[in-house]
Design a protein around this motif. Sequence first.
Motif: not given
Length: 356
Positions: A211-216, A249-252
Amino acid sequence: MSDGFFAKRQKVTHAQSLSIEDSKPWVEKYRPKKLEDVTAQDHAVTVLRKTLKSANLPHMLFYGPPGTGKTSTILALTKELYGPNLTKSRVLELNASDERGIAIVRDKIKSFARLTVSKPSASDLENYPCPPYKIIILDEADSMTSDAQSALRRTMENYSNVTRFCLICNYVTRIIDPLASRCSKFRFKPLDSSNAISRLKYVASQESLKFDDGVLEKVLDISQGDLRRAIMLLQSSSKLVKHLDPPLITSLAVDELAGTVPNELIDTLTTKIASMDFNDIMSCVASLERSGWSGAAVTNQLHEYYINNDQFATRFKNAVSWIIFDSDSKLTNGGNEHIQLANLAIRVANLYRKGM
């Protein structure tokens, strides 16, 4: 039969058990198995561990927001009390939102509460406390009618020597006083971000997620402290990107699943509103609608942006609150999304124009 046949059958059985475990929803798969695994509820866990040593539990009332571990805690406690063999016969779990009337108290609950417990085997006694009483778990007890709660009070009194009750609810004020006064109360507070993030990281590492940074952090923010909802959203996001290369897994992806509007689009809209250009505002609102974003979601996120932003004066926030309240009410009552969003944006732009 040959040894090879039994070996093959054993392998098939093992493979089946693995597939069953893998097919479980992650909420169940990663539900705490022991009290020590319960996240962020230190006070409740500490008290329950002490009562576990004496094996003399009171009637209990667990209350707090959803997704904070109330049901998980009592299920973990029963497993440590009785072990796998006795749990099924000594624990009755009911969802009071489905079975909420007085009839269920008089029939199902009363008939189970009056049963005497069987003597545990030597092996169970050796490994678990196995106290001489049963436990009835009533989830969502605040959905029960007042008459049912009154009937439950008498049942708790009459059969307390062989049965203990655990009531679980979100709103303790909906439990009648005579019932609440007979229980030891445990408040489950909303999970703080550090504990919840560490649990999400554990789940992600177990499932080998990328996952990207900040997703969790975004998943937790959308879930508003509800860890159950956060884990479900994480699982859904992993399924969405499963066939991508790489499966990142991205924020979008999280925004699309949760139905929340990306912050970039909200920032664009608020910038247009601040510019006080009617044509730009109408164009931005039309673009949001064409993209399929929910008008209610845009309204909620505009509320978060304006009310929680320290750069705006209190007078401005008060005026914006009334505008958002009016638009949200009309959207709830079935108003046209395009008209209501455009109306909201233009009215807030007029506040800027007035210099509020």
